[in-house]
Design an enzyme around this catalytic site. Structure first.
Site, PDB file in Angstrom:
ATOM      1  N   HIS A 201      -2.554  10.321   0.265  1.00 53.69           N
ATOM      2  CA  HIS A 201      -2.753   9.001  -0.313  1.00 53.69           C
ATOM      3  C   HIS A 201      -2.622   9.050  -1.843  1.00 53.69           C
ATOM      4  O   HIS A 201      -1.901   8.272  -2.447  1.00 53.69           O
ATOM      5  CB  HIS A 201      -4.175   8.536   0.056  1.00 53.69           C
ATOM      6  CG  HIS A 201      -4.342   7.070   0.068  1.00 53.69           C
ATOM      7  ND1 HIS A 201      -3.919   6.291   1.121  1.00 53.69           N
ATOM      8  CD2 HIS A 201      -4.864   6.239  -0.848  1.00 53.69           C
ATOM      9  CE1 HIS A 201      -4.194   5.040   0.850  1.00 53.69           C
ATOM     10  NE2 HIS A 201      -4.762   4.973  -0.348  1.00 53.69           N
TER      11      HIS A 201
ATOM     12  N   LYS B 173      -7.846  -1.270  10.942  1.00 58.28           N
ATOM     13  CA  LYS B 173      -7.200  -1.676   9.678  1.00 58.28           C
ATOM     14  C   LYS B 173      -5.963  -0.815   9.451  1.00 58.28           C
ATOM     15  O   LYS B 173      -4.908  -1.295   9.049  1.00 58.28           O
ATOM     16  CB  LYS B 173      -8.193  -1.549   8.523  1.00 58.28           C
ATOM     17  CG  LYS B 173      -7.681  -2.094   7.206  1.00 58.28           C
ATOM     18  CD  LYS B 173      -6.879  -1.113   6.395  1.00 58.28           C
ATOM     19  CE  LYS B 173      -6.413  -1.691   5.072  1.00 58.28           C
ATOM     20  NZ  LYS B 173      -5.473  -0.823   4.364  1.00 58.28           N
TER      21      LYS B 173
ATOM     22  N   ASP C   1       3.962 -14.598  11.356  1.00 56.53           N
ATOM     23  CA  ASP C   1       2.698 -15.031  10.749  1.00 56.53           C
ATOM     24  C   ASP C   1       1.639 -13.943  10.930  1.00 56.53           C
ATOM     25  O   ASP C   1       1.050 -13.808  12.007  1.00 56.53           O
ATOM     26  CB  ASP C   1       2.291 -16.340  11.456  1.00 56.53           C
ATOM     27  CG  ASP C   1       1.001 -16.929  10.913  1.00 56.53           C
ATOM     28  OD1 ASP C   1       0.257 -16.218  10.219  1.00 56.53           O
ATOM     29  OD2 ASP C   1       0.744 -18.106  11.207  1.00 56.53           O
TER      30      ASP C   1
ATOM     31  N   GLU D 257       0.849  -1.220   0.000  1.00 55.04           N
ATOM     32  CA  GLU D 257       0.000   0.000   0.000  1.00 55.04           C
ATOM     33  C   GLU D 257       0.875   1.257   0.000  1.00 55.04           C
ATOM     34  O   GLU D 257       1.731   1.428   0.874  1.00 55.04           O
ATOM     35  CB  GLU D 257      -0.934  -0.016   1.214  1.00 55.04           C
ATOM     36  CG  GLU D 257      -1.987   1.075   1.113  1.00 55.04           C
ATOM     37  CD  GLU D 257      -3.049   0.976   2.212  1.00 55.04           C
ATOM     38  OE1 GLU D 257      -3.409  -0.145   2.613  1.00 55.04           O
ATOM     39  OE2 GLU D 257      -3.506   2.043   2.650  1.00 55.04           O
TER      40      GLU D 257
HETATM   41  C1  MEV Z   1      -6.108   2.943   4.782  1.00 56.33           C
HETATM   42  O1  MEV Z   1      -5.337   1.825   4.433  1.00 56.33           O
HETATM   43  C2  MEV Z   1      -6.170   3.072   6.290  1.00 56.33           C
HETATM   44  C3  MEV Z   1      -7.094   4.187   6.805  1.00 56.33           C
HETATM   45  O2  MEV Z   1      -8.416   4.031   6.273  1.00 56.33           O
HETATM   46  C4  MEV Z   1      -7.120   4.069   8.311  1.00 56.33           C
HETATM   47  C5  MEV Z   1      -8.116   4.977   9.004  1.00 56.33           C
HETATM   48  O3  MEV Z   1      -9.133   5.341   8.422  1.00 56.33           O
HETATM   49  O4  MEV Z   1      -7.860   5.261  10.189  1.00 56.33           O
HETATM   50  C6  MEV Z   1      -6.616   5.541   6.375  1.00 56.33           C
END
Ligand code: MEV
Length: 434
Positions: A388, A275, A291, A85
């Protein structure tokens, strides 16, 4: 292709490739060439990779990157990360720098207990089972002495074996719930070997236990396996500084706190919030040969431990001090498994100055906290897309087939413009038509 393949795993690599390329791809020659292009030029290294799993036909590359300037408990680390990513490593590096100037990260391991269970069915008198278990316990431990000997010499081994009655959930269901200390090893093989021997001893001893009826003597072992839920293999990482210093970065501490509290209160947001944490955690876990599926499973279970899925990070503002912390269950190893086999994993661990498993737990927790900090900082200020999409620009340009000079011009052009698929396409076409 509608006939199943026989004995596939026994075919040579070339035969496997030919079969796949010819039956499942549009251009078999191009597919074969592509698979070969990703081989390691050193046959010995390639063989090593081939043998990690079955039916290897090529290597699947992920970028192996580093995020520098992580100050953890007063020691400076460069953290290796394997991840695809685009914004993750840049975000980690920025977060590291931000906290480097504010005292760095503090991390501590709370506990290192691993878990494994023998699941079995016993439908007889529960009191008798309890008595049987008291007599069985030393025999269970004795039965695995050849497995535990070395681990014990180093200070690890079996911590406890408990009999658990879960017959209210499933008729006759009981467990040997066992806890282990596996030191610098992740310990999966050690734990599973112990458990399988426990199961055998349990069955054998029950079969000759005089106080059991003939039916009670027939204990049915269902399975013996470690648990990836390790709430007692726990690490905490934290950052803190005076609010004024925190806000020098252009972030409102109150707003940041609110963002964390939203993730604590609401599962839809909590999942995405976590995430983002796992972006950092998995990248380091993978780069150090651990792992990540085990870690993911355990971490998300931990996020639900209070009955509702919630944030893994927490924040507070008290007496003018902003504090932000994470608590994570992490069963990691720095010896054994892939850690002594995969050349890049070995290098990753070397870059981390050959950490113990406890140190690696701290580093991974810090990577997760840093990632969450970076995401929340963007989310409550500029929004996530700005950074991003800037990082994603290169992927887009590569996908659109831009040349090196076009890429350079467009990176420059988008320095102060909004990156979208349409705007990049348009700008590229404009340059190309000139
Ligand atoms: C993207 O990989 C992760 C985010 O969505 C985490 C978040 O929203 O805190 C930017």
């Amino acid at each position: 292709m509608d006939t199943p393949v026989e004995g596939f795993s026994k075919r040579s690599k070339a035969e496997k490739i030919a079969y796949i390329a010819e039956h499942f791809t549009k251009d078999p020659e191009a597919s074969k060439k592509l698979l070969e292009q990703y081989w390691n030029p050193d046959p010995a290294v390639q063989k090593l990779h081939d043998e990690f799993i079955e039916n290897t036909i090529s290597n699947y590359y992920l970028p192996f990157a580093v995020a520098p300037n992580f100050l953890i408990n007063g020691k400076l680390y460069v953290i290796p990360m394997a991840i695809e990513e685009s914004s993750v490593v840049a975000a980690a590096s920025k977060a590291a720098k931000f906290w480097l100037d504010r005292g760095g990260f503090k991390a501590k391991v709370i506990d290192t207990e691993k878990v494994g269970q023998v699941h079995f069915i016993y439908k007889g008198d529960v009191q008798k089972l309890q008595h049987f278990f008291e007599a069985l316990k030393p025999k269970l431990i004795q039965g695995v002495s050849s497995i535990t000997q070395n681990m014990e010499k180093r200070g690890g081994g079996i911590k406890n074996i408990e009999l658990r009655d879960l017959s209210d959930k499933i008729e006759g269901y009981h467990q040997l719930h066992c806890t282990f200390e596996t030191l610098d090893a992740m310990g999966a093989n050690f734990i599973n070997s112990c458990l399988e021997q426990f199961a055998k001893t349990l069955k054998d001893e029950a079969a000759s236990y005089a106080n059991f009826s003939p039916e009670e003597q027939q204990i049915e072992v269902v399975m013996s396996i470690l648990s990836n839920y390790v709430p007692q293999c726990l690490v905490r990482a934290e950052v803190s500084c005076p609010i004024a210093q925190f806000e020098e970065g252009g972030i409102s501490a109150e707003k940041f706190l609110r963002a964390v509290n939203i993730a604590k209160a609401e599962p839809y947001r909590a999942v995405t919030h976590n995430k983002g944490i796992m972006n950092g955690v998995d990248a380091v876990v993978l780069a150090t040969g651990n792992d990540f599926r085990a870690v993911e499973a355990g971490v998300h279970a931990y996020a639900s431990k209070d009955g509702q899925y919630s944030s893994l990070t927490h924040a507070s503002i008290k007496d003018g001090i902003f504090t932000f912390w994470i608590e994570l269950p992490l069963a990691l190893g720095t010896v054994g498994g892939l850690t002594s086999l995969h050349p890049l994993v070995k290098l990753g661990l070397e870059i981390l100055q050959k950490p113990t498993a406890k140190e690696l737990m701290q580093i991974v927790a810090v990577a997760g906290l840093a990632q969450n900090f970076a995401a929340l900082r963007s989310l409550v200020t500029t929004g996530i897309q700005k950074g991003h999409m800037k990082m994603h620009l290169m992927n887009m340009l590569n996908q659109m087939g831009a040349s090196e000079s076009e890429k350079q011009q467009l990176v420059q052009y988008f320095k102060d413009r909004t990156v979208t698929n349409a705007s990049v396409k348009e700008a590229l076409e404009k340059i190309q038509s000139q």
